[in-house]
Design a protein around this motif. Structure first.
Motif, PDB file in Angstrom:
ATOM      1  N   VAL A 102     -45.745 -10.616  45.747  1.00 15.40           N
ATOM      2  CA  VAL A 102     -47.154 -10.856  46.066  1.00 15.40           C
ATOM      3  C   VAL A 102     -47.837 -11.475  44.859  1.00 15.40           C
ATOM      4  O   VAL A 102     -47.592 -11.062  43.723  1.00 15.40           O
ATOM      5  CB  VAL A 102     -47.887  -9.536  46.419  1.00 15.40           C
ATOM      6  N   THR A 103     -48.665 -12.484  45.099  1.00 11.56           N
ATOM      7  CA  THR A 103     -49.515 -13.001  44.035  1.00 11.56           C
ATOM      8  C   THR A 103     -50.947 -13.027  44.530  1.00 11.56           C
ATOM      9  O   THR A 103     -51.198 -13.123  45.735  1.00 11.56           O
ATOM     10  CB  THR A 103     -49.078 -14.397  43.552  1.00 11.56           C
ATOM     11  N   GLY A 104     -51.892 -12.901  43.602  1.00 12.91           N
ATOM     12  CA  GLY A 104     -53.300 -12.935  43.978  1.00 12.91           C
ATOM     13  C   GLY A 104     -54.063 -13.824  43.032  1.00 12.91           C
ATOM     14  O   GLY A 104     -53.732 -13.920  41.845  1.00 12.91           O
ATOM     15  N   SER A 105     -55.078 -14.510  43.556  1.00 10.83           N
ATOM     16  CA  SER A 105     -55.878 -15.390  42.710  1.00 10.83           C
ATOM     17  C   SER A 105     -57.177 -15.709  43.436  1.00 10.83           C
ATOM     18  O   SER A 105     -57.531 -15.067  44.426  1.00 10.83           O
ATOM     19  CB  SER A 105     -55.094 -16.668  42.392  1.00 10.83           C
ATOM     20  N   SER A 106     -57.856 -16.737  42.941  1.00  8.18           N
ATOM     21  CA  SER A 106     -59.034 -17.258  43.622  1.00  8.18           C
ATOM     22  C   SER A 106     -58.882 -18.776  43.710  1.00  8.18           C
ATOM     23  O   SER A 106     -57.910 -19.323  43.194  1.00  8.18           O
ATOM     24  CB  SER A 106     -60.289 -16.848  42.860  1.00  8.18           C
ATOM     25  N   GLY A 107     -59.843 -19.444  44.329  1.00  4.82           N
ATOM     26  CA  GLY A 107     -59.727 -20.855  44.682  1.00  4.82           C
ATOM     27  C   GLY A 107     -58.995 -21.770  43.700  1.00  4.82           C
ATOM     28  O   GLY A 107     -57.997 -22.395  44.078  1.00  4.82           O
ATOM     29  N   MET A 139     -43.461 -13.545  51.598  1.00  4.89           N
ATOM     30  CA  MET A 139     -44.259 -13.183  50.418  1.00  4.89           C
ATOM     31  C   MET A 139     -45.731 -13.316  50.784  1.00  4.89           C
ATOM     32  O   MET A 139     -46.070 -13.924  51.801  1.00  4.89           O
ATOM     33  CB  MET A 139     -43.885 -14.046  49.212  1.00  4.89           C
ATOM     34  N   LEU A 140     -46.590 -12.733  49.966  1.00  7.17           N
ATOM     35  CA  LEU A 140     -48.027 -12.793  50.240  1.00  7.17           C
ATOM     36  C   LEU A 140     -48.745 -13.517  49.109  1.00  7.17           C
ATOM     37  O   LEU A 140     -48.447 -13.301  47.930  1.00  7.17           O
ATOM     38  CB  LEU A 140     -48.625 -11.390  50.372  1.00  7.17           C
ATOM     39  N   ILE A 141     -49.708 -14.351  49.504  1.00  8.17           N
ATOM     40  CA  ILE A 141     -50.577 -15.014  48.549  1.00  8.17           C
ATOM     41  C   ILE A 141     -52.000 -14.583  48.904  1.00  8.17           C
ATOM     42  O   ILE A 141     -52.467 -14.850  50.015  1.00  8.17           O
ATOM     43  CB  ILE A 141     -50.454 -16.553  48.619  1.00  8.17           C
ATOM     44  N   ILE A 142     -52.649 -13.893  47.987  1.00  3.08           N
ATOM     45  CA  ILE A 142     -53.985 -13.376  48.274  1.00  3.08           C
ATOM     46  C   ILE A 142     -55.010 -14.260  47.587  1.00  3.08           C
ATOM     47  O   ILE A 142     -54.930 -14.497  46.376  1.00  3.08           O
ATOM     48  CB  ILE A 142     -54.121 -11.924  47.778  1.00  3.08           C
ATOM     49  N   PRO A 158     -46.861 -25.538  57.370  1.00  5.15           N
ATOM     50  CA  PRO A 158     -47.669 -24.454  57.915  1.00  5.15           C
ATOM     51  C   PRO A 158     -47.255 -23.077  57.381  1.00  5.15           C
ATOM     52  O   PRO A 158     -46.072 -22.814  57.167  1.00  5.15           O
ATOM     53  CB  PRO A 158     -47.363 -24.536  59.422  1.00  5.15           C
ATOM     54  N   LEU A 159     -48.229 -22.239  57.158  1.00  9.20           N
ATOM     55  CA  LEU A 159     -47.950 -20.830  56.894  1.00  9.20           C
ATOM     56  C   LEU A 159     -48.994 -19.987  57.611  1.00  9.20           C
ATOM     57  O   LEU A 159     -49.995 -20.502  58.096  1.00  9.20           O
ATOM     58  CB  LEU A 159     -47.883 -20.525  55.386  1.00  9.20           C
ATOM     59  N   ALA A 160     -48.743 -18.696  57.714  1.00 11.30           N
ATOM     60  CA  ALA A 160     -49.667 -17.810  58.412  1.00 11.30           C
ATOM     61  C   ALA A 160     -50.874 -17.524  57.517  1.00 11.30           C
ATOM     62  O   ALA A 160     -50.736 -17.405  56.307  1.00 11.30           O
ATOM     63  CB  ALA A 160     -48.963 -16.511  58.782  1.00 11.30           C
ATOM     64  N   VAL A 161     -52.056 -17.436  58.134  1.00 15.03           N
ATOM     65  CA  VAL A 161     -53.293 -17.153  57.400  1.00 15.03           C
ATOM     66  C   VAL A 161     -54.024 -16.028  58.103  1.00 15.03           C
ATOM     67  O   VAL A 161     -54.188 -16.043  59.332  1.00 15.03           O
ATOM     68  CB  VAL A 161     -54.212 -18.399  57.326  1.00 15.03           C
ATOM     69  N   ILE A 162     -54.483 -15.059  57.334  1.00 12.22           N
ATOM     70  CA  ILE A 162     -55.112 -13.869  57.887  1.00 12.22           C
ATOM     71  C   ILE A 162     -56.243 -13.467  56.937  1.00 12.22           C
ATOM     72  O   ILE A 162     -56.125 -13.664  55.733  1.00 12.22           O
ATOM     73  CB  ILE A 162     -54.034 -12.761  58.079  1.00 12.22           C
ATOM     74  N   ALA A 163     -57.354 -12.961  57.495  1.00  9.72           N
ATOM     75  CA  ALA A 163     -58.535 -12.690  56.656  1.00  9.72           C
ATOM     76  C   ALA A 163     -59.070 -11.285  56.887  1.00  9.72           C
ATOM     77  O   ALA A 163     -59.096 -10.796  58.018  1.00  9.72           O
ATOM     78  CB  ALA A 163     -59.626 -13.716  56.957  1.00  9.72           C
ATOM     79  N   VAL A 192     -47.386 -15.612  53.733  1.00 14.33           N
ATOM     80  CA  VAL A 192     -48.649 -15.397  54.442  1.00 14.33           C
ATOM     81  C   VAL A 192     -49.778 -15.451  53.430  1.00 14.33           C
ATOM     82  O   VAL A 192     -49.704 -14.822  52.375  1.00 14.33           O
ATOM     83  CB  VAL A 192     -48.658 -14.035  55.168  1.00 14.33           C
ATOM     84  N   MET A 193     -50.810 -16.231  53.760  1.00 14.78           N
ATOM     85  CA  MET A 193     -52.002 -16.291  52.906  1.00 14.78           C
ATOM     86  C   MET A 193     -53.013 -15.279  53.420  1.00 14.78           C
ATOM     87  O   MET A 193     -53.384 -15.298  54.591  1.00 14.78           O
ATOM     88  CB  MET A 193     -52.589 -17.703  52.952  1.00 14.78           C
ATOM     89  N   VAL A 194     -53.456 -14.403  52.523  1.00 19.26           N
ATOM     90  CA  VAL A 194     -54.478 -13.417  52.864  1.00 19.26           C
ATOM     91  C   VAL A 194     -55.792 -13.864  52.230  1.00 19.26           C
ATOM     92  O   VAL A 194     -55.866 -14.060  51.024  1.00 19.26           O
ATOM     93  CB  VAL A 194     -54.095 -12.020  52.323  1.00 19.26           C
ATOM     94  N   LEU A 195     -56.817 -14.030  53.062  1.00 23.92           N
ATOM     95  CA  LEU A 195     -58.113 -14.449  52.530  1.00 23.92           C
ATOM     96  C   LEU A 195     -59.065 -13.254  52.472  1.00 23.92           C
ATOM     97  O   LEU A 195     -59.292 -12.576  53.472  1.00 23.92           O
ATOM     98  CB  LEU A 195     -58.726 -15.536  53.426  1.00 23.92           C
TER      99      LEU A 195
END
Lengths: 339, 633
Positions: free
Chosen positions: B318-323, B343-346, B378-383, B408-411
């Protein structure tokens, strides 16, 4: 799983079924052959081995090894390998990279990977040119070199890969040459045995875009005068007749002739285990034609491995606080009940 | 909203009972306003209110003292009923200096309580705030219930004799302000006194000074004539259970640990410090005894690509960041899509473009999440929709990632990441396992060598199951050796392949795999009216404002519904049908119309936008006004 003794593997067992697609005559073939030979001779378990690469000719290497492998993106192999190694410290990880991949687009990752001292091996194929993109200058191209992106000559001062590694607090630094197969095998073996990040520069000939870049170091008529083989605890002697040596004059190395009042005891003795990297750095700065270029192990010291420290902290915290449960995680801090 | 007047148990002043109240502390960024807000939040949560908070602080750690640039605020809304937002306007404002007053006053309701530290209204302070005359005396604050308090002097007096320097004494002011607000809203001091004991355990003098300042503020409320009464906001009627107060980034961190435990995986979190995502790294780095491996990478790209390595090794990467950091990670995400590893990208979104507004909220990275990579990727996006929802969303993201072998991108966003709300603690036993399988070893004697090896029964890394997910074979497994990378793959074998028809097939397959996720996620639902005049569509952190606005409109008789999207790629399979049930579709988002663009192109529905990019969340009245406008036209 079988309980029989593991079969003895040959170099060929480390070859995948993929056709090798480097140009005929490329120095990469020799490095691939030596790698397979060394891994077989060391009795390496294939499924516990992962080759990670970036982008460039050298980075096709993992496809040709019958181990696990990731052909990642340009410059990022050290970072990919870092994540893999932290997640799976027990795996044997090799990073295959080139002068552009490691020192230009991936410079930051290389620097931090080396300073963290994860237990992995980084092999940099240095051909002083961008081969896969057909002939632009690289961070190690010499000043004045004429090529596709520098028709009037390179004006970017070149980097010395080993100087960079030493500046990044490397615990193992070595250099070898693609066609010097015995020496290359020895260096790869030493790297495999090192506990920590082993950084190896291999002089590799790109016979299409930069043919002969290392000719002075590989030509049988000149190589004994243009290179000097480092051996721990021994004086720096070189030359066809082994009649020349390196002596320190203050902070400068100088080439001296043995005899005429100068004995071996006056020469610089190589100490790969020196705690201070200054002498290793000084050796990494020695360039042809002013000096013979050292090959062999420049530095081999011991320092804690990053991934072991990660696990050590986790173990210590678990011992102190007990293994965390979701119950304790969810209920941490102030809570209240609503009925 | 006074409903009754009761005699107070603690004082002789009468107590007015309220359904809800909104309070904001504001002052210099060094004044401890975030702490004051957090303490009021925790105390209000502990006595059973529903709460919603909005910390608002500048990007500068310490802007020049007393300037408008350095004003930091913390708003808290507490209620005896269910609430979804920190409130449009505040009932009580505490301003520690003129700059804080001038920048925050417009949010105070007319007739609201205005507590100011009058000691800071000297010539210099007034000039820094741009006041020609003192607002405390020139009549410009007549519309409010102004209560000037000589907070600096009184705080100094309250800590006199403890041997503190003047600077140290002045640092206790926020506790004085807290004490006063605690009295005003009849909140107990015990939780904050416990906090002081804990936080300042190693410095008894400072602890004592803060205790004294807190109590002095409280007693000032009791005795000063300016306050005629106290207010009380009783317990809220929330669903029964055990609760704690939780911030969005905290919920994200805890949710990741829960997902790792549920799937029997080691959590590997790699991140580079960036506002407002860093707190996820801070939280997770504390969870070592949960086996969490954190890695502060040298840059965003390393954080991203290292999770590709970790995922290849079989960990929960998992990685997390901002814009801005997400922009740097995009090439790595392309590799993740190509290697088809979970994997997750937050992305804790903040105001952009470029460095933009680091500490302010925005939802302008939706199209970056959808299309930010090179190629058809394409990847999955969820908020997540609220602070506590981050807990559920990251676990759902991991379920999807492993089930479909996809990043999966988590917003989330700065508003819900730093905001907090009561979280009903789930029963651990109710959490179902996330099933993950890895190909079993092939016996060593069979010499199975992997896809590009020699064996007849070779392992095929891109042979897919019915969901089109490929097998997740781990290094260390005999007979499964394989090589993957960013070059186009041959279907099934995973070998490098440049054939035209294969490329088309693989592009189609990767797209279909992501589209298949829609069969695996819940249908979208509409709150409020399920058909009618206006459907308000939103996603992510705007849930609270949109839901509150729609509820108010429905209560007033309007035929309005609210559809809030959690799944943004793929979209829920019934979405098109739901959009058609309403005469008008209003897409409200904190960007210039990114979801609206997607919905228009996907469903050919003429959506209308409500768009705002001011670094602030929607206010309920703004949404109501737009709904009203659409109802009339």
């Amino acid at each position: 799983m079988s309980t029989e003794a593991l079969p003895v593997l040959t170099p060929n067992d480390f070859a995948s079924d993929q056709d090798v697609r480097w140009c005929p005559g490329c120095g990469d073939y020799s490095i691939l052959a030596q790698m397979k030979k060394v891994l077989a001779s060391l009795g390496v378990v294939r499924e516990n081995t992962v080759f990670v690469s970036g982008i460039g000719c050298s980075s096709r290497f993992p496809y040709y090894m019958n181990t696990y492998g990731i052909h990642s993106i340009h410059g990022r192999a050290p970072a990919v390998a870092t994540g893999l190694k932290i997640a799976r410290p027990e795996l044997s990880v090799w990073v295959i990279t080139g002068d552009g991949d490691a020192l230009s687009i991936g410079g930051n990752h290389l620097m931090h990977c080396i300073r963290r001292n994860l237990d992995m091996n980084i092999v940099l194929f240095n051909n002083r040119i961008y081969g896969l993109t057909k002939g632009q200058y690289s961070p190690t191209s010499p000043l004045g070199q004429i090529n596709k992106s520098a028709p009037l000559g390179v004006i970017d001062n070149p980097l010395h890969p080993l100087s960079i590694a030493i500046g990044c607090e490397a615990t193992f630094v070595a250099r070898s040459i693609d066609v010097n197969i015995k020496h290359l095998g020895m260096v790869l073996e030493r790297a495999a045995a090192h506990n920590g990040t082993a950084f190896i520069e291999v002089y590799q000939n790109c016979n299409v875009f930069n043919d002969g870049a290392w000719e002075y170091a590989t030509d049988r008529n000149t190589k004994l005068d243009t290179t000097i083989e480092l051996e721990h605890g021994k004086p720096l002697i070189f030359g066809k007749n082994r009649d020349k040596g390196i002596r320190l004059n203050g902070l400068e190395p100088e080439v001296v002739e043995l005899g005429k009042g100068i004995s071996e005891d006056d020469l610089l003795f190589h100490d790969e285990k020196a705690a201070e990297p200054s002498l290793a750095y000084l050796l990494s700065r020695m360039r042809f034609p002013e000096y013979p270029e050292p090959i062999g192990v420049f530095r081999a010291v011991d320092r804690p491995r990053y991934e072991e420290e990660v696990v050590r902290q986790i173990d210590a915290a678990t011992k102190k606080q007990g293994e965390g449960t979701l119950e304790s995680l969810f209920n941490a801090g102030d809570t209240w009940d609503i009925n | 909203m006074a409903t009754s007047t009761l005699p107070s148990s603690a004082t002789t002043k009468p107590v007015v009972e309220l359904v809800e109240a909104t309070v904001r502390f504001c002052g210099d960024s060094g004044d401890g306003m975030q702490l004051a807000g957090t303490q009021l939040t925790n105390t209000s949560a502990l006595i059973g209110n529903d709460i919603a908070t909005f910390p608002d602080f500048p990007a500068e750690i310490r802007a020049p003292r007393g300037t408008k640039a350095g004003v930091s605020g913390f708003q808290i809304h507490f209620a005896s009923q269910e609430i979804f937002t920190p409130g449009d306007q505040v009932d009580a404002l505490v301003a520690m200096n003129p700059a804080a007053l001038v920048t925050n006053l417009s949010d105070l309701i007319v007739g609201g309580i205005l507590i100011v530290n009058k000691d800071s209204f000297d010539a210099k302070g007034l000039e820094q705030a741009g006041y020609k005359t003192s607002p405390l005396t020139d009549g410009s604050l007549d519309r409010y219930r102004l209560i000037p308090v000589d907070m600096t002097a009184t705080t100094r007096n309250s800590v006199a004799g403890l041997g503190l320097s003047q600077k140290e004494a002045d640092r206790c002011k926020n506790f004085y302000a807290m004490g006063l607000v605690f009295w005003l809203y009849d909140r107990p001091l015990d939780p904050t006194l416990r906090y002081i004991d804990d936080k300042f355990a190693k410095n008894a003098t400072v602890a004592e000074a803060n205790r004294r300042a807190l109590k002095a503020g409280y007693h000032y409320g009791e005795t000063v004539e300016a306050f005629q009464n106290q207010f009380r906001v009783p317990k809220a009627k929330l669903p029964p259970g055990k609760y704690r107060n939780i911030m969005g980034n905290q919920a994200t961190a805890i949710g990741l640990v829960a997902a790792a435990k549920r799937s029997g995986k080691t959590l590997y979190y790699a991140s580079y410090p960036i506002t407002p995502a860093s707190d996820i790294l801070h939280e997770l780095s504390k969870f070592k005894n949960y086996g969490v491996r954190t890695f502060q990478a040298e840059d965003e790209i390393a954080a991203m690509t290292s999770i590709v390595g970790a995922a290849f090794g079989g960990a929960m990467g998992v990685t997390g960041s901002s814009g801005p950091g997400i922009a740097l990670k995009q090439e790595g995400m392309g590799l993740a899509v190509m290697t088809e590893l979970p994997m997750l990208i937050i992305n804790v979104q903040r105001g952009g473009p470029s460095t933009g507004l680091p500490t302010k909220t925005e939802q302008a990275d939706l199209l970056q999440a959808m299309f930010g990579r090179n190629g058809e990727c394409p990847l999955a996006v969820i908020a997540a929709r609220s602070p506590a929802d981050c807990f559920d969303v990251v676990q759902e993201a991991w379920r999807i990632a492993t089930r479909f072998m996809t990043p999966v991108m988590v917003l989330t966003d700065g508003y819900i990441a730093n905001g907090s709300e009561p979280w009903r603690i789930p029963d651990v036993a109710s959490l179902e396992p996330i099933e993950i399988t890895h190909p079993a070893p092939v016996a060593a004697t069979s010499n199975g060598d992997g896809a590009n090896g020699h064996a007849a029964e070779a392992f095929m890394p891109y042979r897919r199951n019915e969901r089109l997910a490929r097998p997740w074979a781990l290094p260390g497994t005999p007979g499964m050796m394989h090589r993957i990378g960013g070059l186009e793959k041959q279907d099934v074998t995973g070998n490098v392949n440049y054939e035209p028809a294969n490329h088309q097939h693989m592009i189609n397959t990767r797209a279909r795999k992501i589209a298949n996720i829609s069969a695996d996620i819940p249908l979208a639902t509409v709150e409020g009216c399920d058909s009618g005049d206006v459907l308000v569509v939103g996603w992510g952190g705007t849930y609270g404002a949109l839901e509150t606005a729609v509820r108010k409109q429905v209560a007033a008789g309007a035929k309005v519904g609210h559809l809030h999207l959690r799944y943004l790629n793929p979209l829920p399979r019934n979405l098109g049908e739901l959009l058609k049930r309403f005469k008008k579709v209003l897409v409200a988002e904190l960007n210039m119309g990114q979801l609206r663009t997607l919905l228009r192109s996907e469903f050919l529905v003429d959506c209308i936008g409500l768009n705002k990019v001011q670094g602030k969340p929607f206010q309920v009245h703004e949404v109501e006004a737009k709904i009203h406008e659409l109802l009339k036209s």
